[in-house]
Design an enzyme around this catalytic site. Structure first.
Site, PDB file in Angstrom:
ATOM      1  N   TYR A   1       1.424   5.370   9.758  1.00  0.00           N
ATOM      2  CA  TYR A   1       1.999   4.816   8.369  1.00  0.00           C
ATOM      3  C   TYR A   1       3.446   5.410   7.922  1.00  0.00           C
ATOM      4  CZ  TYR A   1       0.968   3.387   3.587  1.00  0.00           C
ATOM      5  OH  TYR A   1       1.191   2.672   2.281  1.00  0.00           O
TER       6      TYR A   1
ATOM      7  N   SER B   1       6.870   2.626   0.937  1.00  0.00           N
ATOM      8  CA  SER B   1       6.086   3.788   0.494  1.00  0.00           C
ATOM      9  C   SER B   1       6.878   5.190   0.167  1.00  0.00           C
ATOM     10  CB  SER B   1       4.823   4.129   1.186  1.00  0.00           C
ATOM     11  OG  SER B   1       4.296   5.199   0.929  1.00  0.00           O
TER      12      SER B   1
HETATM   13  N1  NAD Z   1      -1.888   2.018  -3.237  1.00  0.00           N
HETATM   14  C1  NAD Z   1      -0.937   3.146  -2.820  1.00  0.00           C
HETATM   15  O1  NAD Z   1      -1.101   3.943  -3.416  1.00  0.00           O
HETATM   16  C2  NAD Z   1       0.349   2.465  -2.094  1.00  0.00           C
HETATM   17  C3  NAD Z   1       1.418   3.474  -2.153  1.00  0.00           C
HETATM   18  C4  NAD Z   1       2.426   3.137  -1.441  1.00  0.00           C
HETATM   19  C5  NAD Z   1       2.253   1.943  -0.423  1.00  0.00           C
HETATM   20  N2  NAD Z   1       1.403   1.117  -0.749  1.00  0.00           N
HETATM   21  C6  NAD Z   1       1.502  -0.161  -0.004  1.00  0.00           C
HETATM   22  O2  NAD Z   1       1.292  -1.317  -0.815  1.00  0.00           O
HETATM   23  C7  NAD Z   1       0.707  -2.422  -0.039  1.00  0.00           C
HETATM   24  C8  NAD Z   1      -0.592  -2.776  -0.946  1.00  0.00           C
HETATM   25  O3  NAD Z   1      -1.403  -1.742  -0.881  1.00  0.00           O
HETATM   26  P1  NAD Z   1      -2.974  -1.728  -1.831  1.00  0.00           P
HETATM   27  O4  NAD Z   1      -2.838  -0.371  -2.204  1.00  0.00           O
HETATM   28  O5  NAD Z   1      -2.655  -2.922  -2.682  1.00  0.00           O
HETATM   29  O6  NAD Z   1      -3.820  -1.920  -0.536  1.00  0.00           O
HETATM   30  P2  NAD Z   1      -5.245  -2.915  -0.570  1.00  0.00           P
HETATM   31  O7  NAD Z   1      -5.983  -2.412   0.557  1.00  0.00           O
HETATM   32  O8  NAD Z   1      -5.841  -2.889  -2.056  1.00  0.00           O
HETATM   33  O9  NAD Z   1      -4.511  -4.377  -0.408  1.00  0.00           O
HETATM   34  C9  NAD Z   1      -3.996  -4.670   0.941  1.00  0.00           C
HETATM   35  C10 NAD Z   1      -4.078  -6.134   1.083  1.00  0.00           C
HETATM   36  O10 NAD Z   1      -3.532  -6.601   2.406  1.00  0.00           O
HETATM   37  C11 NAD Z   1      -4.506  -7.430   3.031  1.00  0.00           C
HETATM   38  N3  NAD Z   1      -4.077  -7.229   4.433  1.00  0.00           N
HETATM   39  C12 NAD Z   1      -4.365  -6.295   5.342  1.00  0.00           C
HETATM   40  N4  NAD Z   1      -4.059  -6.469   6.439  1.00  0.00           N
HETATM   41  C13 NAD Z   1      -3.561  -7.734   6.590  1.00  0.00           C
HETATM   42  C14 NAD Z   1      -2.886  -8.505   7.551  1.00  0.00           C
HETATM   43  N5  NAD Z   1      -2.964  -8.239   8.738  1.00  0.00           N
HETATM   44  N6  NAD Z   1      -2.448  -9.938   7.187  1.00  0.00           N
HETATM   45  C15 NAD Z   1      -2.631 -10.057   5.849  1.00  0.00           C
HETATM   46  N7  NAD Z   1      -3.158  -9.292   4.887  1.00  0.00           N
HETATM   47  C16 NAD Z   1      -3.665  -8.173   5.088  1.00  0.00           C
HETATM   48  C17 NAD Z   1      -5.732  -6.888   2.798  1.00  0.00           C
HETATM   49  O11 NAD Z   1      -6.863  -7.890   3.073  1.00  0.00           O
HETATM   50  C18 NAD Z   1      -5.523  -6.558   1.166  1.00  0.00           C
HETATM   51  O12 NAD Z   1      -5.920  -7.658   0.655  1.00  0.00           O
HETATM   52  C19 NAD Z   1       0.378  -1.788   1.357  1.00  0.00           C
HETATM   53  O13 NAD Z   1       1.570  -2.258   2.131  1.00  0.00           O
HETATM   54  C20 NAD Z   1       0.612  -0.504   1.233  1.00  0.00           C
HETATM   55  O14 NAD Z   1       0.611   0.238   2.357  1.00  0.00           O
HETATM   56  C21 NAD Z   1       0.361   1.193  -1.460  1.00  0.00           C
END
Ligand code: NAD
Length: 269
Positions: A171, A158
């Site tokens: 986080y 991130s």
């Molecule tokens: N959306 C953003 O702005 C953003 C920014 C920086 C980083 N991220 C990172 O990107 C990644 C995806 O995020 P997103 O925004 O698509 O979130 P999201 O919540 O839409 O998707 C996350 C997915 O991970 C799954 N998950 C959660 N815990 C889990 C576990 N223990 N085992 C297996 N699966 C699990 C959830 O069921 C979900 O489908 C994450 O690592 C998040 O921290 C997101």
């Protein structure tokens, strides 16, 4: 190049199939970034094993891929559980006999509290999934990749691996750890053919961000964050998928231990 070869090397939209035949695991494949990334990777020719701890969201991604005309397999797995991750990699090898790539993308958001108000359980939950989960994935993916001469791993960190915003202690710590773990793995296995890199997304329009930006305590922060993105918008999940596709492909053959920032200029502002 014959007409037949040209067709085989490109998908229906004329894009090159840079991941043709590569067996790739995607975790968090039921979420915003994971789901759209699966579509990007499948269109590039990857043979995907899509995984999520949510059976229903994972199956929904599988159904979308099938509707697009791509075959894939769904394996339910919790990245915070060693046995579950081990079983995911074993199932992948049983299905395909090899592993070429992994997009370790599963993650959870912070509990949104100032550090001293975080319970130990909340801290450990965030670290377990967002950092230990990536460790466990790599621990089992790396031997599978070594068995066929190498591979490429992409971990979702991130922009918060570089900067702080309020109420994100676990986080920020976990994602900073993912950046460090990525460098460590790159160091340990680069000479044996495994490339390991991290993507640092800015704010991407996903269910995670929808949940956070609706909370009264974080809504103002997200308004401010939008303006900080130089492109004056949040990112789309597929824009992270495109970066993952490149890193997973042989086109990124000299990229190792890197933090690839995909954030519309958030960190540059
Ligand atoms: N959306 C953003 O702005 C953003 C920014 C920086 C980083 N991220 C990172 O990107 C990644 C995806 O995020 P997103 O925004 O698509 O979130 P999201 O919540 O839409 O998707 C996350 C997915 O991970 C799954 N998950 C959660 N815990 C889990 C576990 N223990 N085992 C297996 N699966 C699990 C959830 O069921 C979900 O489908 C994450 O690592 C998040 O921290 C997101």
């Amino acid at each position: 190049m014959t007409e037949l070869n040209r067709n085989a090397a490109h998908n229906a939209n004329g894009m090159p199939r840079v991941l043709e035949g590569k067996v790739i695991i995607v975790t968090g494949a039921g979420g915003g970034i994971g789901r759209e990334s699966c579509r990007v990777l499948a269109a590039a020719g990857a043979r995907l094993v899509i995984s999520d701890r949510s059976e229903s969201e994972g199956q929904a991604t599988l159904a979308l891929l099938n509707a697009d005309g791509y075959e894939a397999n769904f394996v339910e797995a919790d990245v915070g559980s060693e046995a579950s991750v081990q079983a995911l990699v074993a199932r992948t090898l049983a299905l395909h006999g090899r592993l070429d790539g992994a997009f370790n993308n599963a993650g959870v958001e912070a509990a949104n509290k100032p550090l001293a108000e975080l319970t130990l359980a909340e801290w450990e939950h965030g670290i377990r999934i967002d950092l230990t989960g990536v460790f466990l994935c790599m621990k089992y993916q790396i031997p599978a990749m070594l068995a066929n001469g190498g591979g490429s791993i992409v971990n979702t960190a991130s922009g918060l691996a570089r900067i702080a915003v309020p109420c994100q202690a676990e986080y920020i710590s976990a994602k900073s750890g993912v950046a460090g773990l990525t460098r460590a793995a790159a160091m340990d296995y680069g000479a044996r053919g495994i490339r390991v890199n991290a993507i640092l997304p800015g704010v991407i329009r996903t269910p995670m961000i929808a949940r956070l930006s609706e909370m009264p305590e974080t809504a103002a922060m997200f308004n401010h964050a939008r303006q900080r993105h130089i492109l004056q918008r949040f990112g789309e999940p597929s824009e992270i998928g495109e970066a993952a596709k490149w890193l997973l492909s042989d086109a990124a053959s000299f990229v190792q231990g890197a933090e690839i920032v995909v954030d519309g200029g958030f960190l540059a502002n």
